[in-house]
Motif scaffolding. Structure first.
Motif, PDB file in Angstrom:
ATOM      1  N   ASP A  33       0.965  -1.326   0.048  1.00 16.65           N
ATOM      2  CA  ASP A  33       0.148   0.151   0.025  1.00 16.65           C
ATOM      3  C   ASP A  33       0.798   1.186   0.064  1.00 16.65           C
ATOM      4  OD1 ASP A  33      -2.154  -1.567  -0.093  1.00 16.65           O
ATOM      5  OD2 ASP A  33      -2.600  -1.326   2.195  1.00 16.65           O
ATOM      6  N   GLU A  34       1.942   1.461   0.640  1.00 16.46           N
ATOM      7  CA  GLU A  34       2.727   2.507   0.729  1.00 16.46           C
ATOM      8  C   GLU A  34       3.567   2.672  -0.494  1.00 16.46           C
ATOM      9  OE1 GLU A  34       6.798   3.983   3.112  1.00 16.46           O
ATOM     10  OE2 GLU A  34       5.622   2.133   3.993  1.00 16.46           O
ATOM     11  N   ASP A  35       3.905   1.514  -1.300  1.00 22.09           N
ATOM     12  CA  ASP A  35       4.390   1.526  -2.531  1.00 22.09           C
ATOM     13  C   ASP A  35       3.547   2.406  -3.473  1.00 22.09           C
ATOM     14  OD1 ASP A  35       7.049   0.444  -1.844  1.00 22.09           O
ATOM     15  OD2 ASP A  35       6.210  -1.500  -2.292  1.00 22.09           O
ATOM     16  N   ARG A  36       2.326   1.881  -3.619  1.00 19.94           N
ATOM     17  CA  ARG A  36       1.478   2.338  -4.305  1.00 19.94           C
ATOM     18  C   ARG A  36       0.916   4.109  -4.007  1.00 19.94           C
ATOM     19  NH1 ARG A  36      -0.945  -2.736  -3.177  1.00 19.94           N
ATOM     20  NH2 ARG A  36      -0.683  -4.179  -5.049  1.00 19.94           N
ATOM     21  N   ALA A  37       0.996   4.130  -2.794  1.00 14.26           N
ATOM     22  CA  ALA A  37       0.548   5.717  -2.515  1.00 14.26           C
ATOM     23  C   ALA A  37       2.010   6.432  -3.142  1.00 14.26           C
ATOM     24  CB  ALA A  37       0.497   5.539  -1.030  1.00 14.26           C
TER      25      ALA A  37
END
Length: 254
Positions: A33-37
């Motif tokens: 999720d952090e990568d996508r954000a």
């Protein structure tokens, strides 16, 4: 004597089996999720530009040494479902190139599959089925190389060098000067070297220029033919000298 670590040697030291290597690489490829954000581990501008070229019918076959799924994701985002070959098994059951709108051959496999190839020993030779497919692809299609130095993957370099014909042109996008591996292929294929800064800029610019050229060709031939024919007729007859000015009048017509 200390040696500079390379990708193949490092992975061989870190993990003995292919399954262990797949597990190690998984965390570097799969976005959380952090990568996508933060927009990380997602299709880049180059992936999207290539997908656009596929959608518009300019690219049909893609050979890649990457085992991520960024390209497939970019293709599916714009409604293109590719035929993806990641192993001999999938090759045997895959839709033929002739009938595929987009054929993606992932020579090193897929990161979800423990059979990925990434050590020098594994990349020394391909299965006969891959060799036969590569022979056909490199013989029957034009070639645009970007992001591969030619210094690694002996089997791929051998496939490019053994192609008997040069019926279609080859282009090699590269930063700086080509290394010895690439230089041999460029010479054998008589490839045109394209200096680039990075893949994103290269493919985005390529996509824009191809689109512009297509639009120009779509509109120009009839217009040019009519213009040339009219001018020839006007030149031959003195009474049309005034009308001869009209095709070249830059002022907008009311």
């Amino acid at each position: 004597m200390a040696q500079t670590p390379d990708y193949s040697a490092l992975l061989a030291e870190l993990a003995i089996s292919a399954a262990e290597r797949r597990s190690i690489l998984h965390s570097y490829i799969e976005p959380d999720d952090e990568d996508r954000a933060e927009g990380k581990k997602l299709p880049t501008a180059a992936h999207h530009a290539i997908a656009g070229l596929v959608r518009d019918g300019y690219v049909r076959v893609i050979v890649t040494t990457n085992f991520d799924r960024l390209l497939e994701n970019a293709l599916r985002e714009i409604g293109v479902e590719p035929t993806v070959v990641t192993s001999v098994d999938t090759l045997l059951g895959a839709e033929p190139i002739t009938h595929s709108a987009c054929y993606v051959l992932k020579l090193h496999g897929d990161y979800k599959d423990a059979r990925i190839l990434n050590t020098d020993e594994e990349l020394a030779a391909y299965p006969p089925q891959y060799d036969g497919l590569l022979d056909r692809i490199f013989d029957e299609h034009g070639l645009l190389v970007c992001g591969w130095s030619g210094d690694w993957d002996d089997a791929l370099r051998a496939a490019l060098l053994r192609v008997p014909s040069r019926r279609y042109p080859a282009f090699w996008g590269i930063r700086g000067k080509p290394g010895s591996g690439a230089d041999a292929i460029i010479s054998q294929r008589k490839a045109v070297i394209l200096p680039i800064t990075d893949a994103d800029d290269f493919f985005v610019t390529l996509g824009e220029r191809v689109k512009t050229l297509a639009e120009t060709r779509k509109q120009s031939p009839l217009t040019i033919d009519l213009l040339v024919g009219s001018v020839k007729g006007y030149i031959a007859r003195p009474e049309f000298r005034i009308r001869l000015d009209d095709p070249f009048d830059p002022r907008p017509k009311s």
